[in-house]
Design a protein around this motif. Structure first.
Motif, PDB file in Angstrom:
ATOM      1  N   ALA A   1      51.335   7.121  64.739  1.00 37.10           N
ATOM      2  CA  ALA A   1      50.266   7.673  65.583  1.00 37.10           C
ATOM      3  C   ALA A   1      49.781   6.603  66.561  1.00 37.10           C
ATOM      4  O   ALA A   1      49.478   6.890  67.727  1.00 37.10           O
ATOM      5  CB  ALA A   1      49.117   8.177  64.725  1.00 37.10           C
TER       6      ALA A   1
ATOM      7  N   TYR B   1      53.154  15.766  70.588  1.00 39.75           N
ATOM      8  CA  TYR B   1      53.388  14.435  70.040  1.00 39.75           C
ATOM      9  C   TYR B   1      52.548  14.122  68.805  1.00 39.75           C
ATOM     10  O   TYR B   1      53.048  13.527  67.856  1.00 39.75           O
ATOM     11  CB  TYR B   1      53.207  13.364  71.125  1.00 39.75           C
ATOM     12  N   PHE B   2      51.282  14.492  68.817  1.00 41.62           N
ATOM     13  CA  PHE B   2      50.476  14.194  67.628  1.00 41.62           C
ATOM     14  C   PHE B   2      50.843  15.113  66.456  1.00 41.62           C
ATOM     15  O   PHE B   2      51.019  14.629  65.329  1.00 41.62           O
ATOM     16  CB  PHE B   2      48.980  14.230  67.947  1.00 41.62           C
TER      17      PHE B   2
ATOM     18  N   TYR C   1      51.574  17.962  76.010  1.00 46.66           N
ATOM     19  CA  TYR C   1      51.952  16.810  75.178  1.00 46.66           C
ATOM     20  C   TYR C   1      51.046  16.671  73.952  1.00 46.66           C
ATOM     21  O   TYR C   1      51.488  16.222  72.895  1.00 46.66           O
ATOM     22  CB  TYR C   1      51.931  15.525  75.998  1.00 46.66           C
ATOM     23  N   SER C   2      49.781  17.046  74.136  1.00 47.59           N
ATOM     24  CA  SER C   2      48.875  16.980  72.983  1.00 47.59           C
ATOM     25  C   SER C   2      49.328  17.938  71.888  1.00 47.59           C
ATOM     26  O   SER C   2      49.103  17.696  70.703  1.00 47.59           O
ATOM     27  CB  SER C   2      47.444  17.343  73.396  1.00 47.59           C
TER      28      SER C   2
END
Lengths: 626, 119
Positions: free
Chosen positions: A76, A404-405, A400-401
């Motif tokens: 992360a 990726y997380f 992207y939020s």
């Protein structure tokens, strides 16, 4: 044909349908401008999703999950600068590069640099570096695509039969003989599919398929997240279990088994109550019967393995002797908690996976180095207007939020569902997709989930293929060899180039490196070290000279490469470059490139042609100005 | 600008390209955003994300995730998204990207295709 495979086939057919539509557009417009840049008419959905999908490469769904699985929550922090990735990578150069490309009629990144500095040799240097890095990256991407496809096909009867046929055919053939026959079949199929639709449809095919692939990718993640959390008993439970977990030991074993067989990598073995999994293949015909493996020592993992019906211990091979078994280099004392904290466990590095200095470099790497990727720059040359750019940046930020997380959460959960995957970490994403859907009783969904990483690979591969052929056709052939080439000649050469480059990369990917993500990082940081400084200086500093920009690119390339060569000479291989002052090569490369560009420009006479400076940095006040 | 007559008088005068000026200003704001996120995330995570010892039975979590991840990454990520939206819809300006003189722009093949200047 199983339902997952059927879903996947539908997806592939849709990709070809889009290529066919794009091909029709090509017939009615200027070939080069349309084939390589979509006539600069991208709307905001197209720009947002093609930008996002191209940036999210095979690394996102293959190497990145492998790293999360291997090192835990520290990823992360490793990926944290994606919080500002869209605004940096699209906002810093977007508007300006689009304007300059329109002013000069540029189609490629080297085109812009060459016109800005009126230097043919600079254009050629840029083209050579672009082709070098992009080809290296494509090898990794082709590997990723093939690995994913193989995971999907491995239980299919026809595929098993074909694998046996290919295994017989390639046995003993140099270069081909050492490769996994199943992987070879998938590499061939994947290569042919991507090369065909990219060649056929050009930029528009790439963009439209990117849009579809972008939707598939986010859908895949959004489906996987709740499935993963549900199957591990919720987020709190997953974190508690991970906090108690200790990484596997590295072991060396001597095996006994049938003398005419090969013990495959990934074979499960037991010695009394100890559990091992081989991390390399062992040819039993050879006298040396030693093989590397991991030993599972975590009690939770051992319980999960005992309860699993998917894990089958080898009946043919057994352990004669455990030669050596060592704890991970970090944490050396096998203390728990490393999967939920930084720097994360590492089998080889005593400082752990992500020491603070590397965390600093990675924050710099993704957002700033991401700005210097020519693949992204090409997309920024193709949008319709500045409103499109604004809406696209906002869209990519949200997009992207959502990817990726959540991937960090999903593949931390994978540690609890799929023990022992360290030995084939690059395969954890497709395996997780199949496991999650099988456990949930919705096997058909596996096709959609596996299509997500496949889409990520495809969307990057097609863009890069096109970037290489545009560089050869436009920057080498048209601008240096035959400026008066006819449209028919350019068209023919573009098609040939795309096919030849694609075929060459397929050959290069037959025996690829193991960890895809390291290759992606090398190429990404190398491209940034070469292109970010000269392009930024070209767009924003009128005092930049041709020699300054040329020196900036060359020194960026050499300083970055020398750190990797240094690491290799020290025996650390390609995965561990030298890190002066504990900084990643990308930081050193970028700093050197900017410094060289500024110093050399100041030491050389100002740009001699004032008209060029005026063209790029000034405008005439309108007679109707108010 | 409010100086119509003066502008007309100065027609043809060279002025800095407005897209260049705007882009430069916007780049400054973007770099400041990056820096703010970097300082927050790096400072918090290096302070709380690198513990020397972890007690698995009392590991601090927020929403089920490690607390250092939530405060050091999830929160600034969410705020960065808000800043990005404000930047896109409140700060970034629209601009005409087509060159004034369309003759400068070649369609597909640049007029400067025969440029051959050397370093």
């Amino acid at each position: 044909m199983n339902s997952a495979l059927a879903t996947f086939c539908i997806y592939t057919i849709a990709v070809f349908g889009l290529a066919a539509l794009s091909s029709r557009l090509l017939k009615s417009r200027s070939f080069l401008n349309e084939y390589f840049l979509g006539s600069r008419g991208l709307g905001f959905w197209a720009l947002a999703l093609t930008f996002a999908a191209t940036s999210a490469s095979g690394g996102t769904f293959t190497g990145y999950p492998a790293l999360i699985y291997t090192h835990g929550w520290t990823l992360a922090l490793w990926i944290a600068s994606y919080m500002v990735f869209p605004i940096c990578t699209m906002g810093l150069l977007g508007k300006r590069i689009n304007q300059v490309a329109r002013k000069t009629g540029a189609i490629t990144v080297p085109d812009i640099l060459r016109d800005r500095f009126e230097s043919r040799s600079f254009g050629l240097l840029a083209t050579a570096l672009l082709i070098f890095f992009t080809c290296v990256n494509l090898v990794g991407q082709f590997k990723a695509g093939s690995v994913i496809l193989k995971t999907l096909l491995k239980s299919n009867e026809s595929f098993v039969w074909l694998t046996a046929v290919v295994a017989d055919s390639v046995s003993g053939v140099p270069w081909l003989g050492g490769a996994d026959p199943g992987y070879l079949i998938c590499l061939f199929c994947f290569g042919v599919a991507v090369i065909l639709y990219t060649t056929w449809g050009g930029f528009h095919a790439v963009v439209w398929t990117d849009v579809m692939q972008g939707v598939v990718m986010v859908t895949g993640v959004v489906i996987m997240l709740p499935l993963a959390l549900y199957q591990v008993g919720g987020m709190q439970q997953a974190t508690q279990d991970l906090a108690a977990m200790v990484p596997p030991r590295q072991a060396e074993l001597i095996l006994i088994g049938p003398a005419d067989q090969t013990c495959r990598s990934g074979t499960w073995l037991r010695l009394e109550d100890r559990v091992f999994r081989t991390s390399a293949a062992l040819d039993m015909t050879k006298p040396e019967r030693k093989v590397t493996a991991i030993e599972i020592v975590d009690t939770g993992d051992l319980e999960r393995i005992a309860a699993s019906t998917d894990i089958v211990f080898s009946a043919e091979f057994s352990i004669e002797q455990v030669v050596e078994t060592l704890p991970a280099a970090f944490p050396g004392n096998e203390r728990p908690g490393t999967y939920v904290s930084a720097p994360g466990p590492s089998a080889t590095d005593a400082d752990g996976f992500l020491p603070m200095s590397l965390a600093f470099s990675m924050f710099f790497f993704w957002a700033i180095a991401g700005t210097g990727q020519p693949g992204s720059m090409v997309r920024l040359m193709a949008f319709k207007d500045s409103k499109t750019l604004r809406y696209s940046i906002a869209t990519v930020a949200i997009y992207y939020s959502l990817i990726y997380f959540p991937l960090v959460i999903i593949f931390c959960c994978a540690r609890l569902l799929l023990p022992g995957m360290e030995v084939e970490a690059d395969r954890v994403m497709p395996q997780m997709a199949i496991t999650l859907t099988a456990n949930a009783g919705v096997g058909a969904l596996a096709g959609v989930l596996v299509a997500a990483p496949f889409a990520a690979v495809m969307s990057t591969v097609d863009s890069f293929l096109l970037m290489i052929s545009s560089s050869v056709v436009r920057d080498v052939y048209q601008r240096n060899i035959n400026p008066n080439a006819s449209e028919a000649q350019l068209k023919k050469l573009s098609y040939i180039c795309t096919v030849v480059v694609g075929a060459g990369v397929v050959v290069g990917a037959i025996n690829p490196p193991q960890y895809l993500q390291y290759l992606i990082v090398y190429v990404g940081s190398g491209l940034a070290a070469c292109f970010l400084a000269p392009m930024t200086l070209a767009l924003y500093w009128k005092r930049t000279t041709a020699r300054g920009a040329f020196g900036s690119m060359l020194i960026g390339f050499l300083s970055h490469l020398s750190l990797y060569i240094g690491g290799w000479l020290q025996g650390d291989g390609f995965q561990k470059p030298l890190r002066p002052f504990s900084l990643d090569p990308v930081v050193i490369g970028l700093a050197s490139a900017f410094l060289a560009g500024i110093v050399i420009s100041l030491l050389t006479p100002p740009p001699p042609d004032q008209a060029i400076v005026e063209k790029f940095f000034y405008t005439r006040r309108s007679k109707n100005a108010d | 600008m409010g100086h119509t007559s003066k502008a007309v008088e100065e027609s043809g005068e060279l002025i800095p390209d407005p897209v260049f000026v705007q882009s430069l200003r916007e780049s400054g704001v973007i770099l400041l955003t990056w820096l703010a996120c970097f300082v927050w995330t790096f400072t918090y995570c290096t302070r709380y994300g690198y513990p020397t010892d972890v007690d698995p039975t009392a590991f601090p979590t927020v929403l089920g995730m490690p607390s250092w991840v939530v405060w050091g990454i999830v929160l600034p990520w969410s705020l960065a998204n808000v800043v990005t939206l404000v930047f896109c819809f409140g700060f970034m300006q629209d601009a005409a990207l087509e060159p004034d003189d369309m003759s400068e722009q070649a369609s597909g093949v640049s007029s400067s295709a025969d440029v051959g200047g050397e370093l």
